[in-house]
Design an enzyme around this catalytic site. Structure first.
Site, PDB file in Angstrom:
ATOM      1  N   ARG A  26      -6.535   3.494 -15.065  1.00  0.00           N
ATOM      2  CA  ARG A  26      -6.524   4.270 -13.807  1.00  0.00           C
ATOM      3  C   ARG A  26      -7.156   5.654 -13.934  1.00  0.00           C
ATOM      4  NH1 ARG A  26      -3.011   5.539 -10.585  1.00  0.00           N
ATOM      5  NH2 ARG A  26      -3.983   4.631  -8.760  1.00  0.00           N
ATOM      6  N   TYR A  80      -0.390  -1.453 -11.974  1.00  0.00           N
ATOM      7  CA  TYR A  80      -1.823  -1.466 -12.284  1.00  0.00           C
ATOM      8  C   TYR A  80      -2.101  -0.830 -13.655  1.00  0.00           C
ATOM      9  CZ  TYR A  80      -1.618  -2.587  -7.377  1.00  0.00           C
ATOM     10  OH  TYR A  80      -1.280  -3.183  -6.188  1.00  0.00           O
ATOM     11  N   TYR A 101     -10.385   5.631 -11.535  1.00  0.00           N
ATOM     12  CA  TYR A 101     -10.180   6.312 -10.239  1.00  0.00           C
ATOM     13  C   TYR A 101     -10.042   7.824 -10.389  1.00  0.00           C
ATOM     14  CZ  TYR A 101      -8.423   1.546  -9.289  1.00  0.00           C
ATOM     15  OH  TYR A 101      -8.255   0.184  -9.188  1.00  0.00           O
ATOM     16  N   GLY A 148       0.775  -1.237   0.000  1.00  0.00           N
ATOM     17  CA  GLY A 148       0.000   0.000   0.000  1.00  0.00           C
ATOM     18  C   GLY A 148       0.800   1.278   0.000  1.00  0.00           C
ATOM     19  N   PRO A 183       4.772  -4.951  -0.825  1.00  0.00           N
ATOM     20  CA  PRO A 183       4.610  -3.779  -1.689  1.00  0.00           C
ATOM     21  C   PRO A 183       4.471  -4.161  -3.161  1.00  0.00           C
ATOM     22  CG  PRO A 183       6.919  -4.058  -1.131  1.00  0.00           C
ATOM     23  CD  PRO A 183       6.178  -5.174  -0.439  1.00  0.00           C
ATOM     24  N   GLY A 184       3.685  -3.419  -3.882  1.00  0.00           N
ATOM     25  CA  GLY A 184       3.572  -3.585  -5.330  1.00  0.00           C
ATOM     26  C   GLY A 184       3.941  -2.273  -6.002  1.00  0.00           C
ATOM     27  N   ARG A 185       3.025  -1.326  -5.886  1.00  0.00           N
ATOM     28  CA  ARG A 185       3.189  -0.028  -6.548  1.00  0.00           C
ATOM     29  C   ARG A 185       4.522   0.659  -6.211  1.00  0.00           C
ATOM     30  NH1 ARG A 185      -1.511   3.155  -7.457  1.00  0.00           N
ATOM     31  NH2 ARG A 185      -2.440   1.933  -5.775  1.00  0.00           N
ATOM     32  N   CYS A 226     -14.882   3.676 -27.265  1.00  0.00           N
ATOM     33  CA  CYS A 226     -16.173   4.327 -27.485  1.00  0.00           C
ATOM     34  C   CYS A 226     -16.884   4.631 -26.172  1.00  0.00           C
ATOM     35  CB  CYS A 226     -17.026   3.456 -28.394  1.00  0.00           C
ATOM     36  SG  CYS A 226     -16.216   3.250 -29.969  1.00  0.00           S
TER      37      CYS A 226
HETATM   38  N1  LLP Z   1      -1.214  -7.015  -0.421  1.00  0.00           N
HETATM   39  C1  LLP Z   1      -2.535  -7.183  -0.625  1.00  0.00           C
HETATM   40  C2  LLP Z   1      -3.264  -8.177   0.165  1.00  0.00           C
HETATM   41  C3  LLP Z   1      -3.186  -6.388  -1.586  1.00  0.00           C
HETATM   42  O1  LLP Z   1      -4.499  -6.555  -1.768  1.00  0.00           O
HETATM   43  C4  LLP Z   1      -2.470  -5.427  -2.327  1.00  0.00           C
HETATM   44  C5  LLP Z   1      -3.129  -4.583  -3.330  1.00  0.00           C
HETATM   45  C6  LLP Z   1      -1.086  -5.304  -2.098  1.00  0.00           C
HETATM   46  C7  LLP Z   1      -0.496  -6.112  -1.132  1.00  0.00           C
HETATM   47  C8  LLP Z   1      -0.211  -4.341  -2.845  1.00  0.00           C
HETATM   48  O2  LLP Z   1      -0.614  -3.011  -2.740  1.00  0.00           O
HETATM   49  P1  LLP Z   1       0.309  -1.829  -3.296  1.00  0.00           P
HETATM   50  O3  LLP Z   1       1.618  -1.882  -2.519  1.00  0.00           O
HETATM   51  O4  LLP Z   1       0.551  -2.049  -4.743  1.00  0.00           O
HETATM   52  O5  LLP Z   1      -0.459  -0.600  -3.046  1.00  0.00           O
HETATM   53  N2  LLP Z   1      -5.804  -1.061  -8.859  1.00  0.00           N
HETATM   54  C9  LLP Z   1      -5.551  -0.113  -7.796  1.00  0.00           C
HETATM   55  C10 LLP Z   1      -4.757  -0.706  -6.655  1.00  0.00           C
HETATM   56  C11 LLP Z   1      -5.405  -1.928  -6.050  1.00  0.00           C
HETATM   57  C12 LLP Z   1      -4.559  -2.578  -4.969  1.00  0.00           C
HETATM   58  C13 LLP Z   1      -5.132  -3.897  -4.560  1.00  0.00           C
HETATM   59  N3  LLP Z   1      -4.394  -4.592  -3.551  1.00  0.00           N
HETATM   60  C14 LLP Z   1      -4.845   1.113  -8.378  1.00  0.00           C
HETATM   61  O6  LLP Z   1      -4.577   1.137  -9.581  1.00  0.00           O
HETATM   62  O7  LLP Z   1      -4.593   2.065  -7.652  1.00  0.00           O
END
Ligand code: LLP
Length: 397
Positions: free
Chosen positions: A298, A373, A302, A225, A260-262, A344
């Site tokens: 996105r 994402y 959002y 997150g 972490p992802g983003r 469209c």
């Molecule tokens: N762990 C769990 C259990 C999660 O559900 C998520 C993301 C993460 C880790 C990684 O989160 P991050 O570090 O990437 O924030 N599509 C949306 C974001 C959805 C995130 C869903 N869960 C966007 O484009 O902002």
């Protein structure tokens, strides 16, 4: 290099930088150096095999949410022990696949899910399935409503008052061991306060679990997150995040897991798109590009802000109508243009009311912050093909 990639791969194309991923990883692990920790990269952010390969070579594990992500992670060489399986709706088939693969940690989201998992493990004669409980710590985050997950009343996690009874059930079962408790409170969080308050609640919970006779915990998972800077507000500093969550590991003596992802890939990627046309209507000026909401959702989903830059002018062979005005010079609200896609729907845009004077037909644009994402949420809507993906590593791509 971007212009060369666009010329060779065509547009739209996502371009990712391996070095940018490496430096974000270094920042995070540097900030957490004082506490024993493990990083599980959240595969959903960008599951391109090239990106997964970079991540795995850095020594990270994988946070997965489906059998599809498991298959990709395996194909990229991640070992099952270094995977965490999360998700509110894992199917029996997915749970069975995870049990058979001997995934390192399955994070439970409900008592009903545990009943399903225990039955699957019983059928297989398994007695050692490692599970965690994803707790809903009831903390408020100031992020988009669609990406808040840690507040009571949301579908995610086990409410605090249901954790001990579920932990007892796991303890009493012959099939599983409770090795972890965790949370994931949302995404694109730029303030460390909700991490601190969630971590405090988890710390208190670990004390309660131990008092209740649960002595099998080895880790605490604070999820992902971490918010990044998309050009409109500062992201979450790795140090601020570490300061908020490190006490949890120190107080409990447990291994800290993060997902972490983003943070790792968001600003490591851009989406390249070519300008097709310009047009004017009702006082607005439009720049029509060859990428749209099916490629990058996105902005439409959002209302997310992504900076857009002109990479290069039109190639010589691009037919540019003589009458086309320069974008931003004439018409449009105060010289601003809307960058819109070919899908469209009127909600199909990449950016609204931008000053982008060079965005003439044939010009190459870069949508920044598209590494997380982006491709993963793209679709074949309008029966359009998916964008290409390119990984840049040093001077090679
Ligand atoms: N762990 C769990 C259990 C999660 O559900 C998520 C993301 C993460 C880790 C990684 O989160 P991050 O570090 O990437 O924030 N599509 C949306 C974001 C959805 C995130 C869903 N869960 C966007 O484009 O902002």
């Amino acid at each position: 290099m971007l212009a060369r990639i666009a010329a060779q791969a065509g547009t739209p194309v996502f371009v990712y930088s391996a070095d940018a991923i490496r430096s974000q990883h270094a920042a995070l692990t540097g900030a957490l150096a004082a506490v024993p920790h493990r990083v599980h990269y959240s595969v959903k952010a960008n599951s391109s095999l090239g990106v997964l390969d970079v991540v795995r070579r850095l020594g990270m594990g994988a946070d997965i949410v489906s059998a599809g992500e498991l298959a990709r992670a395996l194909r990229a060489g991640f070992v099952p022990e270094h995977m965490v399986f999360s998700g509110v709706g894992k199917t029996p088939a997915e749970l069975a696949t995870a049990v058979d693969a001997r995934i390192g940690l399955i994070n439970l989201e409900s008592e009903a899910e545990f009943a399903t998992l225990a039955a699957i493990a019983r059928d297989r004669g398994r007695r050692d399935v490692a599970v965690g409980i994803r707790v809903n710590p009831d903390v408020t985050t100031d992020t988009h409503p669609y990406t808040q997950t840690g507040k009571a009343g949301m579908k995610f996690g086990v409410p605090l008052d249901q954790v001990i009874p579920l932990a007892q059930r796991v303890k009493e079962s012959a099939q599983a061991r409770l090795v972890s408790v965790g949370m994931h409170i949302g995404s694109q969080i730029t303030d460390s306060a909700p991490y601190r308050s969630g971590a405090e609640k988890l710390s208190g919970l670990v004390v309660q679990l131990r008092r209740a006779g649960i002595g099998s915990l080895v880790s605490v998972d604070v999820g992902g997150g971490l918010g990044i800077d998309y050009g409109c507000e500062p992201g979450l500093e790795a140090a601020a995040f570490a300061n908020a969550v490190a006490p949890l590991a120190q107080q409990t003596g447990l291994l800290l897991l993060i997902e972490p992802g983003r943070f790792l890939v968001g600003n490591a990627g851009v989406l390249l798109t070519r300008v097709l046309y310009q047009k004017r209507s009702g006082g607005r000026e439009f720049v029509v590009t060859d990428a749209g909401m099916n490629d990058f959702m996105r902005p439409s989903l959002y209302r997310a802000y992504h900076e857009i830059q002109v990479v290069s002018e039109a190639p010589l062979d691009f037919a540019r109508p003589r009458s086309t005005p320069l974008a931003g010079r004439e018409g449009g609200a105060e010289g601003l243009v809307d960058i819109v896609g070919p899908n469209c729907e009127s909600g199909d845009y990449l950016g609204l009311e931008r000053a982008l004077p060079g965005a003439v037909p044939g010009a190459l644009l870069a949508v920044l912050g598209a590494g997380a994402y982006g491709f993963g949420m793209s679709s074949h809507y309008n029966s359009r093909p998916r964008a290409a993906e390119v990984l840049v590593d040093g001077r090679r791509f």
